[in-house]
Design an enzyme around this catalytic site. Structure first.
Site, PDB file in Angstrom:
ATOM      1  CB  SER A 127      -4.436 -15.458  50.632  1.00  0.00           C
ATOM      2  OG  SER A 127      -3.079 -15.835  50.556  1.00  0.00           O
ATOM      3  CD  GLU A 129       0.962 -18.584  51.850  1.00  0.00           C
ATOM      4  OE1 GLU A 129       1.089 -19.492  52.674  1.00  0.00           O
ATOM      5  OE2 GLU A 129       1.821 -18.331  50.992  1.00  0.00           O
ATOM      6  CE1 TYR A 151      -3.303 -14.635  56.073  1.00  0.00           C
ATOM      7  CE2 TYR A 151      -2.529 -16.028  54.287  1.00  0.00           C
ATOM      8  CZ  TYR A 151      -3.069 -14.843  54.728  1.00  0.00           C
ATOM      9  OH  TYR A 151      -3.391 -13.861  53.818  1.00  0.00           O
TER      10      TYR A 151
HETATM   11  O1  G4F Z   1       6.950 -12.455  52.912  1.00  0.00           O
HETATM   12  P1  G4F Z   1       6.312 -13.694  53.422  1.00  0.00           P
HETATM   13  O2  G4F Z   1       6.135 -13.783  54.875  1.00  0.00           O
HETATM   14  O3  G4F Z   1       4.942 -13.856  52.625  1.00  0.00           O
HETATM   15  P2  G4F Z   1       3.987 -15.116  52.366  1.00  0.00           P
HETATM   16  O4  G4F Z   1       4.175 -16.176  53.371  1.00  0.00           O
HETATM   17  O5  G4F Z   1       4.153 -15.521  50.939  1.00  0.00           O
HETATM   18  O6  G4F Z   1       2.536 -14.482  52.582  1.00  0.00           O
HETATM   19  C1  G4F Z   1       2.179 -13.209  52.063  1.00  0.00           C
HETATM   20  O7  G4F Z   1       1.537 -13.343  50.813  1.00  0.00           O
HETATM   21  C2  G4F Z   1       0.279 -14.036  50.841  1.00  0.00           C
HETATM   22  C3  G4F Z   1      -0.279 -14.057  49.415  1.00  0.00           C
HETATM   23  O8  G4F Z   1       0.147 -15.214  48.788  1.00  0.00           O
HETATM   24  C4  G4F Z   1      -0.677 -13.330  51.790  1.00  0.00           C
HETATM   25  F1  G4F Z   1      -1.854 -13.989  51.822  1.00  0.00           F
HETATM   26  C5  G4F Z   1      -0.070 -13.264  53.169  1.00  0.00           C
HETATM   27  O9  G4F Z   1      -0.935 -12.533  54.043  1.00  0.00           O
HETATM   28  C6  G4F Z   1       1.258 -12.533  53.080  1.00  0.00           C
HETATM   29  O10 G4F Z   1       1.004 -11.208  52.668  1.00  0.00           O
HETATM   30  O11 G4F Z   1       7.184 -14.976  52.985  1.00  0.00           O
HETATM   31  C7  G4F Z   1       7.484 -15.232  51.625  1.00  0.00           C
HETATM   32  C8  G4F Z   1       8.493 -16.361  51.530  1.00  0.00           C
HETATM   33  C9  G4F Z   1       8.132 -17.605  52.357  1.00  0.00           C
HETATM   34  O12 G4F Z   1       8.433 -18.743  51.595  1.00  0.00           O
HETATM   35  C10 G4F Z   1       9.068 -17.547  53.551  1.00  0.00           C
HETATM   36  O13 G4F Z   1       9.395 -18.810  54.115  1.00  0.00           O
HETATM   37  O14 G4F Z   1       9.729 -15.896  52.082  1.00  0.00           O
HETATM   38  C11 G4F Z   1      10.287 -16.909  52.911  1.00  0.00           C
HETATM   39  N1  G4F Z   1      11.202 -16.280  53.860  1.00  0.00           N
HETATM   40  C12 G4F Z   1      12.533 -16.537  53.948  1.00  0.00           C
HETATM   41  N2  G4F Z   1      13.087 -15.818  54.929  1.00  0.00           N
HETATM   42  C13 G4F Z   1      10.883 -15.391  54.815  1.00  0.00           C
HETATM   43  C14 G4F Z   1      12.068 -15.095  55.496  1.00  0.00           C
HETATM   44  N3  G4F Z   1       9.711 -14.811  55.128  1.00  0.00           N
HETATM   45  C15 G4F Z   1       9.705 -13.901  56.135  1.00  0.00           C
HETATM   46  N4  G4F Z   1       8.554 -13.293  56.446  1.00  0.00           N
HETATM   47  N5  G4F Z   1      10.847 -13.594  56.859  1.00  0.00           N
HETATM   48  C16 G4F Z   1      12.052 -14.180  56.573  1.00  0.00           C
HETATM   49  O15 G4F Z   1      13.062 -13.878  57.217  1.00  0.00           O
END
Ligand code: G4F
Length: 332
Positions: A127, A129, A151
């Site tokens: 990933s 990440e 993670y």
């Molecule tokens: O959608 P996210 O939770 O994805 P994240 O953390 O980028 O991880 C995903 O992609 C990775 C590949 O780079 C995978 F390895 C991993 O398994 C997963 O599929 O969050 C994306 C961004 C972050 O910066 C987070 O802080 O969105 C921001 N965010 C803001 N508000 C939020 C929220 N994320 C989530 N989940 N929920 C919110 O309410």
């Protein structure tokens, strides 16, 4: 018939990959865990020809059993605790499944092996990440890792273990460093789907606002449906290797919100988004953007779905889904 085993088959990538491999004429086995796993039904409905087998990334004897039972030519290890937010709350579980789970899979492969003429080929879902607090932009296969979550740390362990088993035991093991890949199948806990789902419900008058965390971080967002082809291509090469899979473009959560809301005719979405500290992370990954030149040159893989199209696809799909649910509830 080529046989493939997929762990994490109930997730979006697992289902897209299963459909893709069935389309290529593969015999596909999907590993599921737990008693009476409710997600298994989704796989049975979407890809009925996939045979489900029971196994758990936390239990090596079950993995050896699955290898012996299915005798796969190719193994795709997509199973993981994949939600970064959850990994801060359950770090030990994440290390065990997302990290040690890779080691157990590789040990099972080392022990069962496949035939000498046809050794098992292994794909590890690494990933972006792992890059975390990025050391350079854009990120390539050579960029050093600096993970920012349990993670990310577990994924670095899985990635390094994959490279080590390739070098130490000659296993055909590849690692795909995939940047964010989204789709209408994404779980509601991830930000893109959380937004598209909320935007659809706001359009239909079912809710007024959505609570989100940090809106400033930027990601390289691609369409999951075409990223699974890159996984398969990696296992068709003469030599195993590691590849970044990305679009080369980066957009913030704000930009995702702009496009998603403009799709329902809302240009100023400020009153529809509530900032909620519960969704902030103890450490954030601010900006990711990948350079997939190696994948283009060696695999012939390129992304095809632009960001705007991805957002449109997700919002449209949620509007249709929510409208159907509304209609069903009115009929009842
Ligand atoms: O959608 P996210 O939770 O994805 P994240 O953390 O980028 O991880 C995903 O992609 C990775 C590949 O780079 C995978 F390895 C991993 O398994 C997963 O599929 O969050 C994306 C961004 C972050 O910066 C987070 O802080 O969105 C921001 N965010 C803001 N508000 C939020 C929220 N994320 C989530 N989940 N929920 C919110 O309410």
């Amino acid at each position: 018939m080529t046989r493939a085993l997929i762990t994490g088959v109930t997730g979006p990538d697992g289902m897209y990959l299963a459909e893709f491999l069935v389309g290529k004429g593969y015999e596909v086995y999907g590993m599921i865990r737990g008693q009476n796993n409710p997600l298994a039904e989704n796989v049975r409905r979407s890809v009925p020809s996939v045979e489900l087998v029971e196994g758990d990334l936390g239990d090596i004897s079950s993995l050896i059993g699955v290898m012996e039972q299915t005798q796969p030519d190719e193994v795709y290890n997509l199973g993981a605790i994949s939600f970064v937010g959850l990994s801060f709350k359950q770090p030990e579980l994440t290390a065990n499944i997302t990290g040690l789970g890779v080691l157990r899979m590789l040990e099972a492969i080392r022990i069962v092996g496949g035939s000498d003429a046809n050794p098992i080929r292994f794909y590890q879902a690494s990933s972006s990440e792992m890059f975390g607090r990025v050391r350079e932009t854009p990120q390539t296969e050579m960029t050093p890792f600096h993970p920012r979550s349990p993670y990310g740390v577990a994924k670095v362990f899985g990635h390094n273990t994959t490279v080590n088993y390739r070098e130490a035991y000659g296993i055909f093991a590849c690692s795909g460093i995939l940047f964010n890949h989204e789709s209408p199948r994404r779980g509601l806990e991830f930000v893109t789907r959380k937004i598209s789902h909320a935007v659809a419900r706001i359009k239909l008058g079912l809710q007024d606002s959505v609570a989100l965390g940090n809106l400033e971080s930027s990601r390289d967002w691609g369409f999951a449906g075409e990223y699974v082809e890159a996984m398969w291509l990696m296992l068709q090469q003469d030599e195993p290797d590691d590849y970044v899979i990305a679009t080369g473009e980066t957009y913030s959560i704000r930009e995702f919100l702009d496009l998603a809301f403009s799709h329902i005719g809302v240009e100023d979405w400020a009153s529809c988004v509530v900032q909620d500290a519960r969704y902030m992370r103890p450490a954030e990954v601010d900006l990711l953007v990948g350079d997939a030149t190696k994948a283009k040159e060696k695999l012939g893989w390129e992304p095809r779905t632009p960001f705007s199209e991805l957002v449109r696809m997700m919002v449209e799909s949620d509007i249709e889904d929510q409208a159907n649910k509304l209609e069903e509830s009115t009929i009842r």
